[in-house]
Every structure is written in structure tokens, then in C-alpha cells.
Design an enzyme around this catalytic site. Structure first.
Site, short mmCIF file in Angstrom:
data_model
loop_
_atom_site.label_atom_id
_atom_site.label_comp_id
_atom_site.label_asym_id
_atom_site.label_seq_id
_atom_site.Cartn_x
_atom_site.Cartn_y
_atom_site.Cartn_z
N LYS A 131 0.82 -1.22 0.00
CA LYS A 131 0.00 0.00 0.00
C LYS A 131 0.85 1.27 0.00
CE LYS A 131 -0.52 -0.21 5.01
NZ LYS A 131 -1.24 -0.85 6.10
N ARG A 163 -6.71 -0.21 17.11
CA ARG A 163 -7.21 0.12 15.78
C ARG A 163 -8.34 -0.87 15.51
NH1 ARG A 163 -3.61 0.73 10.33
NH2 ARG A 163 -4.19 -1.47 10.11
C1 LIG Z 1 -0.30 -1.71 6.62
C2 LIG Z 1 -0.69 -2.96 7.28
C3 LIG Z 1 0.27 -3.96 7.50
C4 LIG Z 1 1.72 -3.81 7.13
O1 LIG Z 1 2.38 -3.18 8.19
P1 LIG Z 1 3.94 -2.82 8.12
O2 LIG Z 1 4.20 -2.20 9.43
O3 LIG Z 1 4.11 -1.87 6.99
O4 LIG Z 1 4.69 -4.07 7.93
C5 LIG Z 1 -0.15 -5.14 8.09
N1 LIG Z 1 -1.43 -5.31 8.48
C6 LIG Z 1 -2.38 -4.37 8.29
C7 LIG Z 1 -3.77 -4.65 8.74
C8 LIG Z 1 -2.05 -3.16 7.70
O5 LIG Z 1 -2.98 -2.24 7.51
#
Ligand SMILES: *Cc1c(COP(=O)(O)O)cnc(C)c1O
Length: 354
Positions: A34, A129
Site C-alpha cells: 500500500k 485500531r
Molecule cells: C499496513 C498494514 C500492515 C503492514 O504493516 P507494516 O508495518 O508496513 O509491515 C499489516 N497489516 C495491516 C492490517 C495493515 O494495515
């Protein structure tokens, strides 16, 4: 114009290293793209290393990847809004969810459209979250199992993103205990315990990952070689993945404190100035619209980011041993947040290497 140089080879090396690291711990890795808006040039290089699944927060990015001819499986990270349900069923393989209402709607739609979508129900283990709070999760998970049936793929948690909560074995034990109980009492088979993001890598590195955790979703460590939650570079990866270049538009000696009464800047912030006398300052063609200025580290000795407005970045270059001129380009390393904005900005040219 400002541009970012993307070292695809180094990103792929990070992905390969982490794929091996997680694999040795019995953990399947989904590569999260992303932060680069699902850039197909980057995704294709990552897939070449053997990564089979891409995690994305936006359906537009999934579309972009698929249109480029790539066909990994897709995990949707962000809880979908109802307007997107049809598209989710059509283009996603796994989805993270935390509401029974959306689970029910997606399950019905997936049956109607005859496309199998698998559900990972999120448990909030304290980062606050997404997810059902762990201490009252069991009942809701039981309901989720009933609704999802065979499409219930497992449970997951996310740490480090909102609350900055650090991953510990205890946090992951919570998932495993909930899963055990679900197996026993709801007779469901849990395919995935989707525990980690980059912030949870230390558990694999130091061998404290509880047995049973079998899925990680990794973004930052692959793209940036960093782990911001634990404030470290990730051993075995490189940070030489993205370099931003801005051009010097103006180079002049100016006072360090503005002259006149000080109100707020263009963004309503009250800037603070320290009187260091006259300084040599450079104005670059990058601004808040392209980057998070506080996430920039100049790769040129003696340069310091002072401030930015929408389209201009101001550097103090007085202590730079290199003699700078107008039109010179200055390279920057970026934080995850800065990279996110750079990759999203239409105004920054993307140049690929490797
Ligand atoms: C963005 C995201 C990740 C990836 O996290 P990083 O810290 O970039 O490795 C994993 N799980 C969810 C739900 C996310 O939104």
C-alpha cells in the site's frame, strides 16, 4: 522536477530475505504494497522472489496490479465500506474484517456471485485500531464462524499502527487461545493466525514467536528496511530502496529568524525559530503536497530541513562541505510516512532501477 529513484533490486532483496526468515519460522508472508500504491513495477519484482500474496488497503491498487498482468492472491487489509462489497468479492481472496454486519453482507454476496472470499476476523489485542476487543471477542468470533462457515479462514491482530503497541509473545498467545477455544467449541479449523506486521518481526528474529502463529503481513520492512515502532533498521534488509531528489531553485544567505511579527504559517502552524545569525538557505521544488517534510533526511552532509510550505522545502545548507549551486539536486532518505506521500503524489516522477 523532483523525482524518486526506486531501487527494485534492493526491495526484492528485502522481500527475499524476509520470505526466508518468516518461512524458517513456519510463517507465511504476505507482502504489503500500500505504501507504493501497488506499483506494478515493484510488485512484479517482489513476486519474482517467490512471494505469492499481496496485501493491499485499496481496491484501486489491486486493480492496477491485476491490469498489469500479475496474478498473486490478494489480501484486503482495510475494512471495506459497503459501496465496495461487490468489487471486494470480485477481486479479493482474503479480507480482514471486524464487523458481523459486513461479514454477513460479503458472505451473501460471495455466494450470489459464486466467488469464494475468505475471511480473517480481527481481534484487537490492545493497539486500539481494528478488531473486536480481545477480552470480549469469543462470542463475536463464534458468530463470525457461524456466518462464514467454510469461508472462515482465521483470526488476526494488528499492533504498532495506532497505539504504537509493541508485539510480545503474550499478545499473540491471546490469538492462539481464542483460536483453540473456537476449534474446540465451534468446531472450526483455523487456517491462519495472522499476527504480525513489521513491528512483530523481533519475535521471529529472537525465536520467541509462539508456535501456531503462521501468517505475517509485511510492508515497511520490505519497502524501507525499517521498523518504526521499534525504532530500528531491520537486520538483514537494506534501507537503500527509495531516494528522493529535489532541485535547488534558490540559494541565498538569509537571517535565521523571520523579520516582522510572527503569526501562523500556511498550514496554521506556529513555526519556531532559533537565532543562529545569517545562514545559507536552499529552496527546493518539493512541498507538503509531495512529501512529509519531517520524514526527510538529506543524504548530503551538513544539510538540515527547516520547514516546508505546499510546494517549497527550505534547507539550511550552511554547514554543507560541498559547494552547492542553483539547479543542483539534493538526495533524501525517507521515512515510511514520507514515502507514502511521495508515491501518492502525481507530481513526483518515478524512476526505476534494477
Ligand atoms: C499496513 C498494514 C500492515 C503492514 O504493516 P507494516 O508495518 O508496513 O509491515 C499489516 N497489516 C495491516 C492490517 C495493515 O494495515
Amino acid at each position: 522536477m523532483a523525482y524518486v529513484v526506486i531501487n527494485k533490486l534492493n526491495i526484492a532483496n528485502n522481500a527475499r530475505y524476509l520470505l526466508n526468515l518468516t518461512g524458517r519460522a513456519g510463517v507465511e508472508m504476505t507482502s504489503v504494497t500500500k505504501v507504493v500504491c501497488g506499483d506494478p513495477e515493484i510488485v512484479s519484482k517482489i513476486i519474482e522472489t517467490g512471494v505469492r500474496e499481496i496485501g493491499e488497503s485499496r481496491l484501486e491498487n489491486i486493480d492496477r496490479i491485476r491490469k498489469s498482468g500479475l496474478s498473486p492472491t490478494f489480501l484486503l487489509l482495510r475494512l471495506p465500506s459497503p459501496q465496495l462489497y461487490r468489487k471486494v468479492v470480485e477481486s479479493v481472496d482474503y479480507v480482514l474484517l471486524s464487523e458481523l454486519k459486513s461479514l454477513k453482507a460479503l458472505k451473501e454476496l460471495s455466494e450470489e456471485l459464486g466467488r469464494r472470499l475468505k475471511f480473517i476476523y480481527m481481534v484487537d489485542t490492545g493497539d486500539l485500531r481494528e478488531g473486536v476487543m480481545y477480552d470480549r471477542a469469543f462470542e463475536e468470533l463464534g458468530e463470525a464462524v457461524k456466518i462464514a462457515g467454510q469461508s472462515f479462514a482465521g483470526i488476526g491482530t494488528n499492533l504498532g499502527c495506532f497505539g504504537g503497541v509493541i508485539a510480545t509473545p503474550e499478545k499473540f498467545e491471546i490469538l492462539l487461545e481464542l483460536g483453540d477455544r473456537l476449534c474446540r467449541e465451534a468446531g472450526v479449523e483455523i487456517e491462519r493466525y495472522s499476527a504480525g506486521n513489521t513491528a512483530s518481526l523481533p519475535l521471529i528474529e529472537n525465536g520467541t514467536l509462539p508456535r501456531g502463529i503462521n501468517h505475517y503481513r509485511l510492508g515497511e520492512s520490505i519497502m524501507c528496511g525499517t521498523d518504526v515502532t521499534n525504532n530500528r533498521a531491520v537486520p538483514g534488509t537494506t534501507r537503500e530502496t527509495f531516494t528522493l531528489y529535489g532541485t535547488v531553485l534558490e540559494l541565498k544567505r538569509k537571517p535565521s529568524v523571520p523579520i516582522g511579527e510572527i503569526g501562523s504559517d500556511a498550514f496554521g502552524r506556529k513555526p519556531h525559530f532559533e537565532d543562529m545569525g545569517e545562514r545559507l538557505k536552499a529552496i527546493l521544488d518539493i512541498g507538503e503536497q509531495d512529501v512529509v517534510p519531517s520524514g526527510l533526511t538529506p543524504m548530503l552532509e551538513g544539510c538540515r530541513v527547516l520547514h516546508a510550505s505546499s510546494d517549497h522545502l527550505i534547507l539550511d545548507v550552511t554547514d554543507c562541505p560541498k559547494k552547492l549551486s542553483v539547479d543542483d539536486q539534493i538526495p533524501f532518505r525517507m521515512s515510511y510516512g514520507a514515502l507514502l506521500r511521495v508515491m501518492t503524489s502525481h507530481y513526483i516522477i518515478k524512476e526505476y532501477r534494477g
